[in-house]
Enzyme design. Structure first.
Site, PDB file in Angstrom:
ATOM      1  N   PRO A  92      40.632  41.394  42.688  1.00  0.00           N
ATOM      2  CA  PRO A  92      41.008  42.809  42.563  1.00  0.00           C
ATOM      3  C   PRO A  92      41.437  43.126  41.143  1.00  0.00           C
ATOM      4  CG  PRO A  92      41.943  41.874  44.543  1.00  0.00           C
ATOM      5  CD  PRO A  92      41.333  40.730  43.792  1.00  0.00           C
ATOM      6  N   CYS A  93      40.941  44.243  40.622  1.00  0.00           N
ATOM      7  CA  CYS A  93      41.134  44.544  39.211  1.00  0.00           C
ATOM      8  C   CYS A  93      42.275  45.501  38.944  1.00  0.00           C
ATOM      9  CB  CYS A  93      39.845  45.135  38.628  1.00  0.00           C
ATOM     10  SG  CYS A  93      39.369  46.714  39.383  1.00  0.00           S
ATOM     11  N   GLN A  94      42.959  46.008  39.973  1.00  0.00           N
ATOM     12  CA  GLN A  94      43.961  47.048  39.746  1.00  0.00           C
ATOM     13  C   GLN A  94      45.062  46.592  38.806  1.00  0.00           C
ATOM     14  OE1 GLN A  94      42.705  46.193  42.646  1.00  0.00           O
ATOM     15  NE2 GLN A  94      42.267  47.957  43.916  1.00  0.00           N
ATOM     16  N   PHE A 104      44.777  44.855  36.186  1.00  0.00           N
ATOM     17  CA  PHE A 104      44.338  44.812  34.797  1.00  0.00           C
ATOM     18  C   PHE A 104      43.970  46.176  34.231  1.00  0.00           C
ATOM     19  CE2 PHE A 104      42.927  40.629  36.534  1.00  0.00           C
ATOM     20  CZ  PHE A 104      43.805  39.846  35.821  1.00  0.00           C
ATOM     21  N   ASN A 153      35.210  41.683  36.424  1.00  0.00           N
ATOM     22  CA  ASN A 153      36.458  42.437  36.442  1.00  0.00           C
ATOM     23  C   ASN A 153      36.368  43.578  35.443  1.00  0.00           C
ATOM     24  OD1 ASN A 153      39.425  42.940  36.759  1.00  0.00           O
ATOM     25  ND2 ASN A 153      39.317  40.936  37.767  1.00  0.00           N
TER      26      ASN A 153
END
Length: 438
Positions: free
Chosen positions: A144-146, A148, A185
């Site tokens: 999950p990229c939230q 970053f 990502n």
């Protein structure tokens, strides 16, 4: 004639993939093979079965609905290059979608729990009936990229537990001795702010004999009808080349018109009776009042229209904006259902995007099936890796795994990207204006 030559080359690649050592180089036809499979993706069907024995197995962590796996599956319909053996995700709807389309387990599990001890990993593998430890394994890990994203700038002084998932994933992956690992990502993964997480991944794999490279790609340069910049990190046991763009000129990017211009008109109260995914949100009248005042074909919200707070704060130029017919879409997110979340209004019709439009703009073929309600499907679409991009990545992985190793001192100057400054969002505008995009 061209397809016959390519097919003979693909058969040779398959034969090479079954050999323990590689002494051939298939890189000269990489672009042509990529274009061939990009066109083949459009006719993809769920549960497409391979013929014969697969060369590689693919295990997908943080699988979501399977956007990354779809690329590997799509190039293996006739020649069994890759066999998808399972997906792992914390979202039950996404896991069900994965299972429906690939006919293998979509496991609902938490990588934090899996990473706690080796027994948990062994238990996971027992749930994958196709897993064969004697076959080379490709591991996908799109954490999950939230944690970053550049949208978290105001909270950058606080740690985010999601950022530690890369380290946990890396330690799990190395236990499986993969032939290749792919991470996807947001570009901020390569910023100095989060360099420690990327470095942790690189340290684990380089210490175990892998070459690790990273780049930033624009999904539009791989046939996706949207501008979507992503960080790609790849690890292999021999030196390799990173993927190059299939489309060099921005003027040749797939546009919104080319992608969804053929779809029948739609209104919020009248979803399609033919296509269950061609349905948009049932907007409130206040939302429709704003939408009707937005100029068609790329128009933005006029000052004084809509919530007053939007005029008091800078940075909301895309809110209540329309897509442009003759440009790629902006990045499709899980919030693409909502015109108040960005430039997600149809170029001409007074409504937000339908599920079908969002899925096409994200690069999904028409036959891909989604499980879940309206909000869940938008979430799955927005968080997926575009299958158009993952198909190109799968082609690159296939050719690099089956081609002779590059010299150890070879450096991919054209496509590799060094970690940047504080955030990539500050330089995205410059990248987007380059003649040749990542």
């Amino acid at each position: 004639m061209v397809q016959m030559i390519l097919r003979n080359e693909l058969i040779n690649i398959y034969k090479a993939s079954k050999q323990e050592s590689q002494n051939q180089d298939f890189r000269q036809n990489k672009d042509k093979i990529g274009e061939y499979y990009f066109n083949e993706l459009k006719s993809w069907l769920p549960l497409s079965k391979k013929k014969g024995d697969s060369a590689f197995q693919v295990l997908d962590f943080f699988s979501g609905c399977g956007g990354m796996s779809l690329g590997f599956n799509s190039i293996s319909r006739d020649i069994p290059f890759f066999e998808i053996i399972g997906g792992i995700d914390i979202n039950p709807d996404a896991a069900k979608t994965f299972e429906i389309n690939f006919g293998v387990p979509g496991l609902v599990d938490d990588i934090v729990e899996i990473s706690k001890n080796k027994n948990n990993l062994k238990k996971l593998l027992k749930k994958l009936p196709l897993y064969d430890k004697s076959k080379p394994l490709i591991i996908i890990g799109c954490a999950p990229c939230q944690g970053f994203t550049s949208h978290r700038k105001k909270n950058w002084n606080f740690s985010d537990e999601r950022n530690t998932l890369i380290g946990k994933f890396s330690k799990i992956a190395i236990e499986l001795n993969p032939a290749c690992v792919i991470m996807e990502n947001v570009p901020e993964l390569l910023s100095s702010k989060y360099l420690e997480h990327l470095q942790e991944f690189k340290d684990i794999f380089t210490k175990n004999g892998y070459f690790v490279k990273q780049t930033i790609v624009n999904a539009a340069a791989y046939g996706t009808p949207q501008q979507r910049f992503r960080a790609i990190v790849i690890a292999m046991k021999h030196n390799f080349k990173l993927p190059s763009p299939l489309i060099q000129e921005r003027s040749n990017f797939v546009t919104v018109r080319e992608a969804i211009g053929h779809l029948p008109p739609l209104s919020p109260l009248k979803p399609s009776t033919v296509d269950t995914l061609h349905k948009c949100a049932n907007h409130r009248e206040s939302t429709l009042t704003v939408i009707r005042q937005i100029p068609v074909n790329g128009g933005s919200r006029p000052k004084g229209v809509g919530p007053k707070c939007l005029d008091r704060v800078k940075g909301f130029s895309d809110v209540y904006g329309r897509l442009s017919w003759d440009k790629p879409s902006i990045t499709i997110t899980r919030y693409a259902r909502n015109p108040a979340s960005g430039r997600f209004i149809h170029p001409e019709q007074d409504r937000g995007l339908s599920m079908r439009e969002a899925s096409i703009l994200q690069g999904f073929p028409l036959n891909f099936r989604f499980f879940g309600n309206f909000d869940s499907i938008f979430k799955q679409i927005g968080e997926a890796v575009p299958p158009t991009l993952s198909t190109a990545l799968a082609v690159n992985v296939l050719i690099e795994l089956t081609s002779v190793s590059l010299k150890e001192n070879f450096i991919d100057f054209k496509t590799s990207v060094d970690p940047a400054g504080e955030a990539y969002s500050s330089v995205m505008a410059g990248i987007k204006n380059r003649r040749i995009s990542f």
